[in-house]
Scaffold this motif. Sequence first.
Motif, PDB file in Angstrom:
ATOM      1  N   LEU A  19       0.855  -1.184   0.000  1.00 38.13           N
ATOM      2  CA  LEU A  19       0.000   0.000   0.000  1.00 38.13           C
ATOM      3  C   LEU A  19       0.890   1.233   0.000  1.00 38.13           C
ATOM      4  O   LEU A  19       1.769   1.363   0.863  1.00 38.13           O
ATOM      5  CB  LEU A  19      -0.911  -0.001   1.232  1.00 38.13           C
ATOM      6  N   CYS A  56      -4.161   6.180  -1.764  1.00 34.85           N
ATOM      7  CA  CYS A  56      -3.480   4.948  -1.349  1.00 34.85           C
ATOM      8  C   CYS A  56      -3.629   3.948  -2.482  1.00 34.85           C
ATOM      9  O   CYS A  56      -4.717   3.427  -2.724  1.00 34.85           O
ATOM     10  CB  CYS A  56      -4.082   4.410  -0.063  1.00 34.85           C
ATOM     11  N   ALA A  97      -2.894   0.374  -4.129  1.00 33.81           N
ATOM     12  CA  ALA A  97      -2.552  -1.002  -3.769  1.00 33.81           C
ATOM     13  C   ALA A  97      -1.830  -1.653  -4.942  1.00 33.81           C
ATOM     14  O   ALA A  97      -2.310  -1.608  -6.066  1.00 33.81           O
ATOM     15  CB  ALA A  97      -3.804  -1.786  -3.417  1.00 33.81           C
ATOM     16  N   CYS A 120      -2.763   4.241   5.427  1.00 38.52           N
ATOM     17  CA  CYS A 120      -3.775   3.465   4.734  1.00 38.52           C
ATOM     18  C   CYS A 120      -3.680   2.021   5.235  1.00 38.52           C
ATOM     19  O   CYS A 120      -2.571   1.524   5.488  1.00 38.52           O
ATOM     20  CB  CYS A 120      -3.468   3.541   3.242  1.00 38.52           C
ATOM     21  N   GLY A 151       0.224   0.796   4.868  1.00 39.42           N
ATOM     22  CA  GLY A 151       1.161   1.587   4.096  1.00 39.42           C
ATOM     23  C   GLY A 151       2.238   2.178   4.987  1.00 39.42           C
ATOM     24  O   GLY A 151       2.226   1.982   6.205  1.00 39.42           O
TER      25      GLY A 151
END
Length: 124
Positions: free
Chosen positions: A4, A22, A24, A96, A115
């Motif tokens: 993340l 954020c 992924a 995140c 993250g």
Amino acid sequence: QVQLVESGGGLVQAGGSLRLSCAARGRTVNNWAMGWFRQAPGKEREFVAGISWSGGRLYYADSVKGRFTISRDNAKNTLYLQMNSLKPDDTAVYYCAADSTLQGGTVSSKYNYWGQGTQVTVSS
């Protein structure tokens, strides 16, 4: 594995706005619950906002309700946090988080991917 990656943090004056993203990477998180948390210096990490996998369920901490909006774009595998009417008390590192077990919620231990964080600083 999922990575993340947050972005969008920065320095803003009180009353201003920022939009955090954020992204992924590594696999799709379209069917995972996701959320935003924050941690200010000397304080515990706290829940900010959460969203179900479909985006149909949204929930917020009382301190940000009416000012922050969480959203997701599953086509882009990306989570967002729109922050308006920012206050100095919103200054923190924002993280995140994603939950592959589909629980989500307001408790950080329910999330199993995080993250690296992005700094948000609000000046008075």
